[in-house]
Design an enzyme around this catalytic site. Structure first.
Site, PDB file in Angstrom:
ATOM      1  N   ASP A  74       0.853  -1.152  -0.127  1.00 15.32           N
ATOM      2  CA  ASP A  74       0.058  -0.084  -0.109  1.00 15.32           C
ATOM      3  C   ASP A  74       0.937   1.414  -0.022  1.00 15.32           C
ATOM      4  O   ASP A  74       2.028   1.194   0.276  1.00 15.32           O
ATOM      5  CB  ASP A  74      -1.045   0.099   1.345  1.00 15.32           C
ATOM      6  CG  ASP A  74      -1.897   1.025   1.192  1.00 15.32           C
ATOM      7  OD1 ASP A  74      -2.602   1.217   0.133  1.00 15.32           O
ATOM      8  OD2 ASP A  74      -2.236   1.627   2.245  1.00 15.32           O
ATOM      9  N   SER A  75       0.414   2.469  -0.397  1.00 14.98           N
ATOM     10  CA  SER A  75       1.126   3.701  -0.497  1.00 14.98           C
ATOM     11  C   SER A  75       1.255   4.087   1.200  1.00 14.98           C
ATOM     12  O   SER A  75       2.105   4.953   1.329  1.00 14.98           O
ATOM     13  CB  SER A  75       0.208   4.630  -1.189  1.00 14.98           C
ATOM     14  OG  SER A  75      -1.054   4.698  -0.908  1.00 14.98           O
ATOM     15  N   CYS A  98     -10.982   3.366  -2.084  1.00 17.86           N
ATOM     16  CA  CYS A  98      -9.356   3.691  -1.573  1.00 17.86           C
ATOM     17  C   CYS A  98      -9.487   3.200   0.015  1.00 17.86           C
ATOM     18  O   CYS A  98     -10.466   2.950   0.643  1.00 17.86           O
ATOM     19  CB  CYS A  98      -9.715   5.275  -1.415  1.00 17.86           C
ATOM     20  SG  CYS A  98      -8.168   6.057  -0.517  1.00 17.86           S
ATOM     21  N   GLU A 117      -6.636  10.663   7.921  1.00 11.46           N
ATOM     22  CA  GLU A 117      -5.359  10.720   8.428  1.00 11.46           C
ATOM     23  C   GLU A 117      -5.160  11.701   9.540  1.00 11.46           C
ATOM     24  O   GLU A 117      -4.224  11.665  10.461  1.00 11.46           O
ATOM     25  CB  GLU A 117      -4.191  11.207   7.393  1.00 11.46           C
ATOM     26  CG  GLU A 117      -4.181   9.868   6.300  1.00 11.46           C
ATOM     27  CD  GLU A 117      -2.964  10.090   5.288  1.00 11.46           C
ATOM     28  OE1 GLU A 117      -2.342  11.054   5.206  1.00 11.46           O
ATOM     29  OE2 GLU A 117      -2.645   8.925   4.791  1.00 11.46           O
ATOM     30  N   TYR A 128      -0.258   8.188  -3.078  1.00 10.92           N
ATOM     31  CA  TYR A 128       0.066   7.933  -4.386  1.00 10.92           C
ATOM     32  C   TYR A 128      -1.271   8.704  -5.084  1.00 10.92           C
ATOM     33  O   TYR A 128      -1.116   9.113  -6.259  1.00 10.92           O
ATOM     34  CB  TYR A 128      -0.140   6.819  -4.719  1.00 10.92           C
ATOM     35  CG  TYR A 128       1.262   5.955  -4.214  1.00 10.92           C
ATOM     36  CD1 TYR A 128       2.448   6.422  -3.475  1.00 10.92           C
ATOM     37  CD2 TYR A 128       1.491   4.588  -4.844  1.00 10.92           C
ATOM     38  CE1 TYR A 128       3.551   5.782  -3.238  1.00 10.92           C
ATOM     39  CE2 TYR A 128       2.454   3.698  -4.732  1.00 10.92           C
ATOM     40  CZ  TYR A 128       3.769   4.443  -3.840  1.00 10.92           C
ATOM     41  OH  TYR A 128       4.976   3.635  -3.566  1.00 10.92           O
ATOM     42  N   GLY A 129      -2.173   8.834  -4.480  1.00 14.33           N
ATOM     43  CA  GLY A 129      -3.680   9.120  -5.211  1.00 14.33           C
ATOM     44  C   GLY A 129      -3.792  10.576  -5.752  1.00 14.33           C
ATOM     45  O   GLY A 129      -4.635  10.817  -6.754  1.00 14.33           O
ATOM     46  N   CYS A 165      -3.416  -0.720  -2.525  1.00 19.72           N
ATOM     47  CA  CYS A 165      -3.955   0.763  -2.936  1.00 19.72           C
ATOM     48  C   CYS A 165      -4.531   0.619  -4.192  1.00 19.72           C
ATOM     49  O   CYS A 165      -4.037  -0.009  -5.315  1.00 19.72           O
ATOM     50  CB  CYS A 165      -2.502   1.047  -3.079  1.00 19.72           C
ATOM     51  SG  CYS A 165      -2.418   2.884  -3.687  1.00 19.72           S
ATOM     52  N   ASN A 166      -5.726   1.228  -4.308  1.00 14.12           N
ATOM     53  CA  ASN A 166      -6.468   1.498  -5.442  1.00 14.12           C
ATOM     54  C   ASN A 166      -5.899   2.146  -6.716  1.00 14.12           C
ATOM     55  O   ASN A 166      -5.816   1.804  -7.599  1.00 14.12           O
ATOM     56  CB  ASN A 166      -7.881   2.092  -5.349  1.00 14.12           C
ATOM     57  CG  ASN A 166      -8.867   1.393  -4.713  1.00 14.12           C
ATOM     58  OD1 ASN A 166      -9.676   0.773  -5.202  1.00 14.12           O
ATOM     59  ND2 ASN A 166      -8.649   1.048  -3.190  1.00 14.12           N
ATOM     60  N   HIS A 178      -8.565   4.286   2.679  1.00 15.72           N
ATOM     61  CA  HIS A 178      -9.041   4.997   3.581  1.00 15.72           C
ATOM     62  C   HIS A 178     -10.477   5.034   4.032  1.00 15.72           C
ATOM     63  O   HIS A 178     -10.836   5.353   4.940  1.00 15.72           O
ATOM     64  CB  HIS A 178      -8.635   6.439   3.334  1.00 15.72           C
ATOM     65  CG  HIS A 178      -6.911   6.805   3.814  1.00 15.72           C
ATOM     66  ND1 HIS A 178      -6.050   6.161   2.797  1.00 15.72           N
ATOM     67  CD2 HIS A 178      -6.296   7.248   4.441  1.00 15.72           C
ATOM     68  CE1 HIS A 178      -4.884   6.358   3.167  1.00 15.72           C
ATOM     69  NE2 HIS A 178      -4.759   7.278   4.241  1.00 15.72           N
TER      70      HIS A 178
END
Lengths: 249, 249
Positions: free
Chosen positions: A7-8, A180, A150, A39-40, A70-71, A182
């Site tokens: 994942d990022s 995503c 976050e 990354y998104g 990670c999407n 998150h």
């Protein structure tokens, strides 16, 4: 079976949680590229480059499969990873689409795809869903949702205001793809905003996908989880303790 | 005189704007590390490493001075840059503190320091202000302000809600340091929230600092501006056109 999870950042732990709950693997090597998250908001070339660098890290371990949590990586770099990896690579987007197919039989279902700017710009979800016959699609990148998570905000006035900002002009969707890592952490707030919509969660979708598509030996004891981060591994471990609770040994 | 301006992303253009308005330089080389933005959530070691990599880029040009527009770099990497640079390096924090000293003579002035998580954690503003005798300080990292600006939101309900979230428990400050290149773009909203507070803006502070501390030859014609980005330079140029208007030739 030994598996890597890429994942990022820390968000992929939401996928790890599902994997641990179902005890599908003997051991999990998790790598979060926390020094370069998110990354998104980056472009395709950069996401591919970072992903191939992460792949080199995973080559240090004898894993049988790499799960890309990670999407944004799943959307842009999955082919490059597959070409260069000496093990099987599974992204998170196909499983999400499979989950839609299992849950929603009517092709005129109104589906809201939520993702980062990169995931939405890639149109991966939209193309795959269209190939399955779904055409009533809305794609949206609520970019503030990641920093809100976050910041440790999962409810309250600010999140409500952010949901208003992004959702106020939408027709109520029949289903919402939380595209995503998150977003599952905002699931109950989003569900409150759209009480009648079905939420599709990546972690659960990938477990379902693995059960259908992969051969598993009889599952053994508790999964061994090793955590690695490109920066601040203490924070990754602290988040793992918080999110995974007793599942994190 | 030829100058480099280094920022983690596009935000440093707010400093460039001030430099252009005052025509202090013959030419400006701007580099935004857009592939790795934001720096403000990263730790010291990473910020130092990225800054030294950016320094290598600036060594390609014959510049006389490097202006570090990014507060997080100014907070954590300024010494390392100075040791390794063959030209003068000026950060944004000392000028901000100088601006406070010029504007606020009473040492019991209530000062609110706003910055990224990295800038606030470094305590650079707080230590320098304390050395100057200011002791009534509050430090705050409103982490969502950067993504809000990057989402193009400069006013409205969501920003209001975010300001409520961060500011609601604060005593009204006499002065507010906008200790991040993104925050000047929220200046009018912040000023509306605290109508009687004096806002200290990095770009203006650095121009004042340069006028006081540097020898300038008679300023020539229009400044030549060259823009470089580690990713998506088109976006940097588009933002420059939008923010700098006629100043961007």
């Amino acid at each position: 079976m030994r598996v890597g999870v890429f994942d990022s950042g820390v968000g992929g732990l939401s996928v790890v949680k599902s994997l641990l709950e179902h005890q599908l693997f003997e051991s999990i090597i998790y790598f979060g590229d926390t020094a370069r998250v998110p990354y998104g908001v980056k472009d395709k070339n950069t996401i591919v480059r970072y992903s191939l660098e992460a792949l080199e890290f995973f080559k240090n371990f004898e894993i049988d499969m790499l799960i890309v949590a990670c999407n944004s990586v799943s959307a842009y770099a999955i082919q490059e990873l597959r070409v260069n990896a000496p093990f099987k690579v599974i992204g998170v987007i196909e499983p999400g689409v499979l989950a839609v197919q299992n849950a929603l039989k009517h092709k005129d279902t109104n589906i809201l795809i939520l993702g980062t700017r990169a995931t939405i710009a890639s149109q991966r979800y939209a193309h795959l869903l269209q190939n399955c016959g779904y055409n009533n699609l809305t794609s949206l990148a609520p970019s503030l949702f990641v920093p809100i998570v976050e910041e440790g905000i999962f409810e309250g006035a600010l999140l409500q205001s952010a949901m208003e900002h992004y959702f106020k002009d939408l027709v109520t969707p029949d289903a919402i793809i939380l595209g995503c890592t998150h977003f599952p952490l905002l699931a109950s707030a989003i569900q409150n905003y759209f009480p009648n919509s079905l939420l599709i969660h990546s972690g659960e979708a990938i477990v379902e996908h693995l059960r259908v598509h992969c051969d598993f030996a009889k599952q053994s004891n508790a999964t061994k989880l090793q955590l690695f981060a490109s920066e601040n591994p203490e924070n990754l471990k602290a988040t793992a303790k918080k999110w995974l609770g007793d599942l994190f040994l």
